[in-house]
Design a protein around this motif. Structure first.
Motif, PDB file in Angstrom:
ATOM      1  N   PHE A 169       0.834  -1.196   0.000  1.00 24.63           N
ATOM      2  CA  PHE A 169       0.000   0.000   0.000  1.00 24.63           C
ATOM      3  C   PHE A 169       0.872   1.250   0.000  1.00 24.63           C
ATOM      4  O   PHE A 169       1.896   1.291   0.699  1.00 24.63           O
ATOM      5  N   PRO A 170       0.482   2.276  -0.750  1.00 26.48           N
ATOM      6  CA  PRO A 170       1.188   3.552  -0.618  1.00 26.48           C
ATOM      7  C   PRO A 170       0.973   4.124   0.780  1.00 26.48           C
ATOM      8  O   PRO A 170      -0.047   3.840   1.430  1.00 26.48           O
ATOM      9  N   THR A 171       1.922   4.912   1.232  1.00 29.23           N
ATOM     10  CA  THR A 171       1.913   5.406   2.609  1.00 29.23           C
ATOM     11  C   THR A 171       2.038   6.920   2.645  1.00 29.23           C
ATOM     12  O   THR A 171       2.877   7.499   1.945  1.00 29.23           O
ATOM     13  N   ILE A 172       1.202   7.535   3.458  1.00 27.60           N
ATOM     14  CA  ILE A 172       1.295   8.970   3.720  1.00 27.60           C
ATOM     15  C   ILE A 172       1.753   9.176   5.155  1.00 27.60           C
ATOM     16  O   ILE A 172       1.141   8.660   6.090  1.00 27.60           O
ATOM     17  N   TYR A 173       2.823   9.920   5.318  1.00 26.75           N
ATOM     18  CA  TYR A 173       3.299  10.333   6.639  1.00 26.75           C
ATOM     19  C   TYR A 173       2.672  11.700   6.924  1.00 26.75           C
ATOM     20  O   TYR A 173       2.840  12.642   6.147  1.00 26.75           O
ATOM     21  N   LEU A 174       1.925  11.774   8.027  1.00 24.36           N
ATOM     22  CA  LEU A 174       1.089  12.930   8.314  1.00 24.36           C
ATOM     23  C   LEU A 174       1.556  13.592   9.615  1.00 24.36           C
ATOM     24  O   LEU A 174       1.485  12.990  10.685  1.00 24.36           O
ATOM     25  N   LEU A 175       2.048  14.828   9.508  1.00 27.24           N
ATOM     26  CA  LEU A 175       2.708  15.509  10.618  1.00 27.24           C
ATOM     27  C   LEU A 175       1.792  16.518  11.299  1.00 27.24           C
ATOM     28  O   LEU A 175       1.049  17.249  10.639  1.00 27.24           O
ATOM     29  N   HIS A 176       1.885  16.579  12.617  1.00 26.58           N
ATOM     30  CA  HIS A 176       1.080  17.528  13.405  1.00 26.58           C
ATOM     31  C   HIS A 176       1.791  18.874  13.536  1.00 26.58           C
ATOM     32  O   HIS A 176       2.939  19.049  13.112  1.00 26.58           O
ATOM     33  N   GLY A 177       1.094  19.818  14.157  1.00 21.45           N
ATOM     34  CA  GLY A 177       1.637  21.159  14.334  1.00 21.45           C
ATOM     35  C   GLY A 177       2.232  21.377  15.717  1.00 21.45           C
ATOM     36  O   GLY A 177       2.287  20.480  16.560  1.00 21.45           O
ATOM     37  N   TYR A 178       2.670  22.621  15.921  1.00 22.98           N
ATOM     38  CA  TYR A 178       3.263  23.014  17.201  1.00 22.98           C
ATOM     39  C   TYR A 178       2.262  22.787  18.335  1.00 22.98           C
ATOM     40  O   TYR A 178       1.080  23.091  18.200  1.00 22.98           O
ATOM     41  N   SER A 179       2.742  22.270  19.435  1.00 23.16           N
ATOM     42  CA  SER A 179       1.972  21.961  20.650  1.00 23.16           C
ATOM     43  C   SER A 179       1.030  20.778  20.475  1.00 23.16           C
ATOM     44  O   SER A 179       0.338  20.394  21.408  1.00 23.16           O
ATOM     45  N   GLY A 180       1.026  20.177  19.272  1.00 24.57           N
ATOM     46  CA  GLY A 180       0.195  19.007  19.047  1.00 24.57           C
ATOM     47  C   GLY A 180       0.959  17.730  19.361  1.00 24.57           C
ATOM     48  O   GLY A 180       2.064  17.742  19.906  1.00 24.57           O
ATOM     49  N   ASN A 181       0.365  16.604  18.970  1.00 25.08           N
ATOM     50  CA  ASN A 181       1.043  15.321  19.151  1.00 25.08           C
ATOM     51  C   ASN A 181       0.531  14.311  18.129  1.00 25.08           C
ATOM     52  O   ASN A 181      -0.273  14.639  17.256  1.00 25.08           O
ATOM     53  N   TYR A 182       1.006  13.087  18.256  1.00 21.39           N
ATOM     54  CA  TYR A 182       0.723  12.016  17.302  1.00 21.39           C
ATOM     55  C   TYR A 182      -0.770  11.731  17.126  1.00 21.39           C
ATOM     56  O   TYR A 182      -1.193  11.215  16.089  1.00 21.39           O
ATOM     57  N   LEU A 185      11.721   6.128  11.073  1.00 21.39           N
ATOM     58  CA  LEU A 185      10.301   5.786  10.978  1.00 21.39           C
ATOM     59  C   LEU A 185       9.977   5.106   9.655  1.00 21.39           C
ATOM     60  O   LEU A 185       9.219   4.120   9.619  1.00 21.39           O
ATOM     61  N   VAL A 186      10.540   5.611   8.564  1.00 18.31           N
ATOM     62  CA  VAL A 186      10.312   4.993   7.260  1.00 18.31           C
ATOM     63  C   VAL A 186      10.832   3.558   7.258  1.00 18.31           C
ATOM     64  O   VAL A 186      10.176   2.639   6.749  1.00 18.31           O
ATOM     65  N   SER A 187      11.992   3.353   7.839  1.00 17.05           N
ATOM     66  CA  SER A 187      12.542   2.000   7.931  1.00 17.05           C
ATOM     67  C   SER A 187      11.644   1.090   8.756  1.00 17.05           C
ATOM     68  O   SER A 187      11.379  -0.061   8.372  1.00 17.05           O
ATOM     69  N   GLY A 240       6.042   5.242  -3.570  1.00 13.58           N
ATOM     70  CA  GLY A 240       4.968   4.828  -2.677  1.00 13.58           C
ATOM     71  C   GLY A 240       4.886   5.632  -1.410  1.00 13.58           C
ATOM     72  O   GLY A 240       4.167   5.235  -0.482  1.00 13.58           O
ATOM     73  N   ARG A 241       5.588   6.759  -1.340  1.00 14.49           N
ATOM     74  CA  ARG A 241       5.588   7.556  -0.110  1.00 14.49           C
ATOM     75  C   ARG A 241       5.279   9.024  -0.395  1.00 14.49           C
ATOM     76  O   ARG A 241       5.808   9.611  -1.337  1.00 14.49           O
ATOM     77  N   ALA A 242       4.446   9.598   0.484  1.00 11.18           N
ATOM     78  CA  ALA A 242       4.182  11.035   0.469  1.00 11.18           C
ATOM     79  C   ALA A 242       4.193  11.519   1.911  1.00 11.18           C
ATOM     80  O   ALA A 242       4.019  10.736   2.855  1.00 11.18           O
ATOM     81  N   GLN A 248      14.577  13.761  -1.263  1.00  7.15           N
ATOM     82  CA  GLN A 248      13.778  13.411  -2.435  1.00  7.15           C
ATOM     83  C   GLN A 248      13.964  11.955  -2.843  1.00  7.15           C
ATOM     84  O   GLN A 248      13.195  11.440  -3.654  1.00  7.15           O
ATOM     85  N   ASP A 249      14.962  11.301  -2.284  1.00  6.60           N
ATOM     86  CA  ASP A 249      15.121   9.866  -2.506  1.00  6.60           C
ATOM     87  C   ASP A 249      14.153   9.052  -1.652  1.00  6.60           C
ATOM     88  O   ASP A 249      13.932   7.867  -1.910  1.00  6.60           O
ATOM     89  N   VAL A 250      13.560   9.698  -0.642  1.00  5.21           N
ATOM     90  CA  VAL A 250      12.646   9.017   0.276  1.00  5.21           C
ATOM     91  C   VAL A 250      11.194   9.271  -0.101  1.00  5.21           C
ATOM     92  O   VAL A 250      10.376   8.338  -0.124  1.00  5.21           O
ATOM     93  N   TYR A 251      10.845  10.527  -0.395  1.00  6.15           N
ATOM     94  CA  TYR A 251       9.462  10.910  -0.674  1.00  6.15           C
ATOM     95  C   TYR A 251       9.310  11.350  -2.125  1.00  6.15           C
ATOM     96  O   TYR A 251      10.139  12.092  -2.654  1.00  6.15           O
ATOM     97  N   GLY A 252       8.213  10.932  -2.737  1.00 12.73           N
ATOM     98  CA  GLY A 252       7.921  11.362  -4.090  1.00 12.73           C
ATOM     99  C   GLY A 252       6.986  12.545  -4.165  1.00 12.73           C
ATOM    100  O   GLY A 252       6.885  13.203  -5.207  1.00 12.73           O
ATOM    101  N   ALA A 253       6.276  12.825  -3.055  1.00 13.98           N
ATOM    102  CA  ALA A 253       5.302  13.919  -3.045  1.00 13.98           C
ATOM    103  C   ALA A 253       5.232  14.510  -1.647  1.00 13.98           C
ATOM    104  O   ALA A 253       5.456  13.820  -0.647  1.00 13.98           O
ATOM    105  N   ALA A 254       4.910  15.804  -1.592  1.00 15.43           N
ATOM    106  CA  ALA A 254       4.841  16.499  -0.308  1.00 15.43           C
ATOM    107  C   ALA A 254       3.739  17.537  -0.332  1.00 15.43           C
ATOM    108  O   ALA A 254       3.492  18.175  -1.362  1.00 15.43           O
ATOM    109  N   GLY A 255       3.094  17.706   0.824  1.00 15.95           N
ATOM    110  CA  GLY A 255       2.015  18.678   0.932  1.00 15.95           C
ATOM    111  C   GLY A 255       2.095  19.466   2.222  1.00 15.95           C
ATOM    112  O   GLY A 255       2.402  18.919   3.277  1.00 15.95           O
TER     113      GLY A 255
END
Length: 275
Positions: free
Chosen positions: A53-66, A117-119, A133-135, A154-161
């Motif tokens: 499955f393709p995978t999206i790594y989704l990051l939080h903001g300041y003062s937030g968490n997982y 984390l990717v590993s 397969g990673r964004a 850029q060797d790890v991620y193909g797309a970023a938002g």
């Protein structure tokens, strides 16, 4: 008006489908920081039916968490099912900005997210290996983090938002613990210049990375997003830039993530068909 109609239709379609995404919270060990990092994983309902499955790594903001994304924008579970995606939401620490801090060795979140984390995900989840397969996506501090990490890896991620991203940190030298991670701007201006997204566009070549940036017009980061958009245009770097009414808050991000994940899904489909 069309965007409102499309969003309403999107939710109508979601309401007529049964979702069964599996949400789990795991501890991922970071060798670089010598500690466990809490991470939410979301597996789509059809997880057992496919090999990868393709995978999206989704990051939080300041003062937030997982747990921010899954609790405050639970629609991501439905999107994981709809598009058959794995979503991984790591804890980025309090004010890490996803840097390997040059002044605080306890904060090595560039290494953690883009390497450790990717590993871990590739070893423990049925991910589609390789950048195709990673964004990576993030909001606010995480919007900065997503572009920062993707531009540099850029060797790890193909797309970023980035949604509502702090894509230029320099106008905010006293905010959000950044001085704790880079030292004060007055005394360490070179570190600030080297670690702000807007100064990393030289790492890009046209088409080297799929990029989506969005920001609300009432957001305090709106001006720096406009500047990044203009700089990418000047450098002839293709990207999608979406501006719409909204402020720096969860109602905006809950709507924005619909467009961000749709964009990433289109990237994954294109990458798979090209392979």
């Amino acid at each position: 008006m069309k965007r409102i109609v499309y969003t309403i239709l999107f939710f109508i379609l979601l309401s007529n489908v049964s979702f069964a995404a599996k949400v789990d919270t795991v501890s991922v060990f970071s060798p670089s920081m010598n500690r466990d990092i809490k991470t939410v994983t979301i597996l789509p309902a059809d997880y057992d039916s496919k090999k990868e499955f393709p995978t999206i790594y989704l990051l939080h903001g300041y003062s937030g968490n997982y747990s921010d994304w899954v609790n405050k924008a639970p629609v991501i579970k439905e999107l994981a099912d709809r598009y058959s995606l794995i979503i991984v939401c790591p804890d980025g620490g309090f004010g890490s900005w996803y840097w390997d801090s040059p002044v605080d060795p306890a904060f090595r979140f560039e290494t953690f997210v883009s390497k450790e984390l990717v590993s871990w995900a590739d070893q423990n989840l049925k991910t589609r290996k390789g950048r195709e397969g990673r964004a990576i996506i993030g909001l606010s501090m995480g919007g900065h983090g997503a572009l920062y990490l993707a531009f540099k890896h850029q060797d790890v991620y193909g797309a970023a938002g980035s949604t509502s991203g702090g894509v230029d940190i320099r106008p905010f030298p006293l905010n959000w613990d950044m001085a704790k991670r880079l030292g004060s701007y007055a005394e360490n201006s070179s570190l600030w210049e080297e670690n702000t997204v807007i100064n990393l566009t030289h790492l890009l070549t046209p088409g080297s990375l799929e990029i989506m940036i969005d920001c609300g017009t009432s957001d305090f980061f709106y001006a720096v997003n406009e500047e990044l958009h203009d700089k990418l245009l000047l450098r002839n770097i293709p990207h999608t830039y979406l501006v719409k009414p909204g402020a720096h808050n969860w109602p905006y991000w809950t709507n924005s993530i619909l467009y961000q994940i749709l964009f990433m899904n289109e990237y994954f489909k294109k990458a798979e068909s090209a392979s």
